[in-house]
Design a protein around this motif. Structure first.
Motif, PDB file in Angstrom:
ATOM      1  N   VAL A   1      -2.117 -15.662 -23.979  1.00  0.00           N
ATOM      2  CA  VAL A   1      -2.187 -15.405 -22.240  1.00  0.00           C
ATOM      3  C   VAL A   1      -3.670 -15.951 -21.834  1.00  0.00           C
ATOM      4  CG1 VAL A   1      -1.820 -13.723 -20.537  1.00  0.00           C
ATOM      5  CG2 VAL A   1      -0.191 -13.906 -22.611  1.00  0.00           C
ATOM      6  N   GLU A   2      -4.578 -15.376 -22.537  1.00  0.00           N
ATOM      7  CA  GLU A   2      -5.891 -15.599 -21.934  1.00  0.00           C
ATOM      8  C   GLU A   2      -6.193 -17.055 -21.735  1.00  0.00           C
ATOM      9  OE1 GLU A   2     -10.529 -14.125 -23.052  1.00  0.00           O
ATOM     10  OE2 GLU A   2      -8.813 -13.884 -24.390  1.00  0.00           O
ATOM     11  N   GLU A   3      -6.036 -17.960 -22.852  1.00  0.00           N
ATOM     12  CA  GLU A   3      -6.254 -19.317 -22.679  1.00  0.00           C
ATOM     13  C   GLU A   3      -5.333 -20.210 -21.747  1.00  0.00           C
ATOM     14  OE1 GLU A   3      -6.701 -22.973 -25.710  1.00  0.00           O
ATOM     15  OE2 GLU A   3      -6.303 -21.228 -26.512  1.00  0.00           O
ATOM     16  N   LEU A   4      -4.180 -19.587 -21.493  1.00  0.00           N
ATOM     17  CA  LEU A   4      -3.240 -20.339 -20.548  1.00  0.00           C
ATOM     18  C   LEU A   4      -3.516 -20.041 -19.062  1.00  0.00           C
ATOM     19  CD1 LEU A   4      -0.822 -21.904 -21.079  1.00  0.00           C
ATOM     20  CD2 LEU A   4       0.533 -20.181 -20.477  1.00  0.00           C
ATOM     21  N   THR A   5      -3.982 -18.982 -18.789  1.00  0.00           N
ATOM     22  CA  THR A   5      -4.444 -18.466 -17.490  1.00  0.00           C
ATOM     23  C   THR A   5      -5.695 -18.929 -17.084  1.00  0.00           C
ATOM     24  OG1 THR A   5      -5.117 -16.245 -18.247  1.00  0.00           O
ATOM     25  CG2 THR A   5      -2.915 -16.290 -17.403  1.00  0.00           C
TER      26      THR A   5
END
Length: 624
Positions: free
Chosen positions: A345-349
């Motif tokens: 989630v962190e990398e995608l956002t």
């Protein structure tokens, strides 16, 4: 050892580094700026910052052309060493940059050479420059495959931006308050220009909460617009003109089912060959569904290993898909998700310039990450559902249309909503509700639906889906997930020939009763025994990780003062929504996740301080 070649000439620099082993092909990106003052010397530092924001790794090759009043830049992807990424025509009056994977480059190049054009590289950018020199804006309708490109006509001082027919490659632009135009394929690059303020757009956020995505030409920013698929933008002096260069065909009456199956077989095999012509091998994303089975059948051995990632799949379904692959002469590789949900989630956002409300984006990122271990390129069945499967949303639309007292406009809105208008407006604060009182998130859907008045309701909704949800949601997520994973996806179902065949096929041949993708199942029926055929019914995605993630994230991110201070959602209304969800009176999972992703986007791109508050990511790690 990494080999680097660099070259400079008047206003042109480029640097090409050989990719390090294991890094694969990254998505390309283009940037540029046009000043309405033709004598202005553009700030090179800003342009380099835009390129830096677009690249995924420091080793990505990049190039920059500058002249008084104009700049074009390119970065990323595989590139011929020593060849300029800035394409030029024979007389150097046309320059172009392209984020593209043209599948008919050889044929176009040969045609132009027969007319006397001389090529010095094999780059798509040079081909686009020569094609524009020969055909002007009509060149774009001749291009096949994904592309986003910019052309600078120096003699006439005209800038042209163009995007491919389906919208695989994104392209964004911003008007700088009468001073000029800046553009980029990666929205994060535009935010590096000081003239593009980080002001969020109320109409864009309203559309996001209505649909789950932001339809073009809207974006989440006031100053930034998306160029729509199959359109080009001409900037001539201070005048901006947008024009559509291609549209989907209307269904053909009298088409026989046998003719469709035969045509699909030939077109899909030809499409796979075109996608793989420059690659010795490619992975194949194999879910075991109808589209991926058809793709596996159409692909020869060069397609490499079919890869299945176990994303909450039923064990019996995994066994069936493995047996189906074996029956088609292939050995399926099974992967599991190893990365924690928090890091996904962190990398995608952090990579998305807009909020991503669909929970499947996280799973697609996990799938692409697993597939990247098997090669730089992967075939994907994205687009098949939009083209060949009238889904539940379209059936819901038909049920609304069947009611005599319902208007088409109301039915279209009900079919495409994430929140109905009354429910959505009830959760807004008074101030935000007043600000978006005249906004209509469905205006583009309604316009597209009305433009096909001569077709039946199902064919009209298929058309709306392909022109709106497919590029702005489905493909945007797929390209984001692939780029974040360092994977280059190929979409055989979105080849121009395949798209035109699908849209010319009446909906009655695509679905029989509740059996979806009927035409593709006819293709598979002679190849697989009935017990190995994919389910004839659409299987909704399972997100077993989502309830725990929401339980941890909603109180921390949505019920705290920071989200409350955005002034978008009323805290009492949000608490009621959350209580209804907790008590199982209603399933608000998708809506709550959309709000969580909205807050992540605010912190990453509006506040710019997400890294300073890792608490929410730590909470998500516990939820995983």
């Amino acid at each position: 050892m990494r080999r680097t070649t660099a070259s400079t000439s008047a206003g042109l620099t480029w640097c090409c580094r050989r990719n390090r082993p294991g890094f694969g092909i990254r998505a390309m990106a283009i940037i540029g700026r046009l000043s309405f003052d033709g004598n202005e010397i553009l700030a090179r530092t800003v342009l380099e910052q835009m390129l830096e924001a677009s690249v995924r790794h420091a080793v990505d090759p990049r190039g920059l052309f500058t002249a008084p009043g104009i700049a074009l830049g390119w970065c990323g992807g595989a590139h011929d060493l020593g060849a300029s990424p800035i394409g030029t025509s024979d007389h150097l009056n046309i320059r172009a940059v392209a984020d593209s994977q043209l599948t008919n480059a050889g044929e176009l190049r040969a045609s132009l050479e027969r007319e006397g054009h001389h090529f010095h590289t094999r780059t798509d950018a040079e081909l686009v420059a020569h094609a524009y020199d020969r055909w002007g804006s009509r060149a774009f309708e001749r291009l096949r495959g994904p592309f986003a490109c910019a052309v600078w006509d120096e003699r006439n001082r005209v800038l042209v931006l163009a995007r491919d027919h389906v919208g695989i490659r994104p392209l964004h632009f911003a008007l700088l308050q009468g001073h000029g135009v800046v553009f980029a394929s990666d929205m994060r690059a535009l935010l590096q220009d000081p003239g593009v303020m980080r002001e969020w757009c109320p109409d864009g956020i309203d559309a996001y909460l209505a649909l789950g995505y932001i339809p073009a030409p809207l974006t989440a920013y006031r100053r930034i617009s998306k160029l729509e698929p199959a359109h080009f933008l001409i900037v001539d002096g201070r005048r901006l003109h947008v024009e559509e260069y291609w549209d989907l065909p209307v269904p053909s009456a009298g088409t026989a089912p046998h003719d469709v199956a035969w045509a699909v077989k030939g077109a899909l095999k030809a499409s796979v060959r075109r996608e793989l012509k420059d690659h010795k091998s490619a992975a194949l994303l194999y879910s075991g569904g109808t589209a991926s089975c058809a793709l596996l059948f159409a692909a020869d051995s060069r397609a490499g290993v079919p890869i299945t990632v176990d994303v909450d799949q039923d064990p019996s379904e995994l066994a069936r898909s493995d047996a189906a692959a074996a029956h088609l002469g292939r050995v399926r590789e099974l992967e599991t998700i190893t990365r924690p949900m928090s890091s996904l989630v962190e990398e995608l956002t952090a990579m998305s310039g807009e909020p991503v409300g669909d929970p499947s984006a996280v799973m697609q990122f996990a799938v692409c990450t697993a597939a990247a271990k098997y090669g730089e390129v992967a075939l994907s069945g994205h687009g098949a559902a939009a083209l060949w499967a009238p889904c539940a949303r379209r059936r819901r639309l038909l049920s609304h249309l069947a009611l005599a007292h319902r208007h088409d406009s109301a039915a279209v809105k009900d079919a495409y909503r994430l929140w109905d208008g009354e429910h959505r407006r009830c959760i807004y604060t008074r101030g935000f509700g007043w600000e978006v009182r005249d906004a209509n998130p469905f205006v583009h859907h309604l316009e597209r639906y009305a433009s096909r008045a001569g077709c039946n309701a199902v064919d009209r909704t298929l058309y709306v889906d392909v022109r709106t949800c497919l590029p702005d949601n489905t493909l945007a997520i797929a390209e984001l997930a692939a780029s974040a994973a360092g994977l280059s996806l190929r979409y055989p179902f979105l080849d121009r020939q395949m798209v035109e065949l699908a849209m010319a096929t009446p909906a009655s041949l695509k679905q029989r009763g509740r059996i979806w993708m009927h035409a593709l199942r006819r293709l598979l029926a002679p190849q697989l025994p009935p017990r190995l055929l994919p389910s004839a019914l659409r299987q909704p995605p399972r997100h077993t990780w989502l309830p725990a993630a929401l339980t941890m994230l909603v109180p921390k991110m949505l019920l705290g003062p920071r989200f409350d201070g955005r002034g978008i959602v009323s805290r009492p209304a949000l608490r009621q929504l959350w209580n209804e969800h907790l008590s199982s009176r209603a399933d608000h999972s998708r809506r709550l996740w959309a709000l969580v992703m909205l807050e992540f986007w605010f912190r990453n791109f509006i506040d710019g301080d997400a890294a300073a508050e890792p608490l929410e990511y730590a909470v998500l790690l516990k939820a995983a």
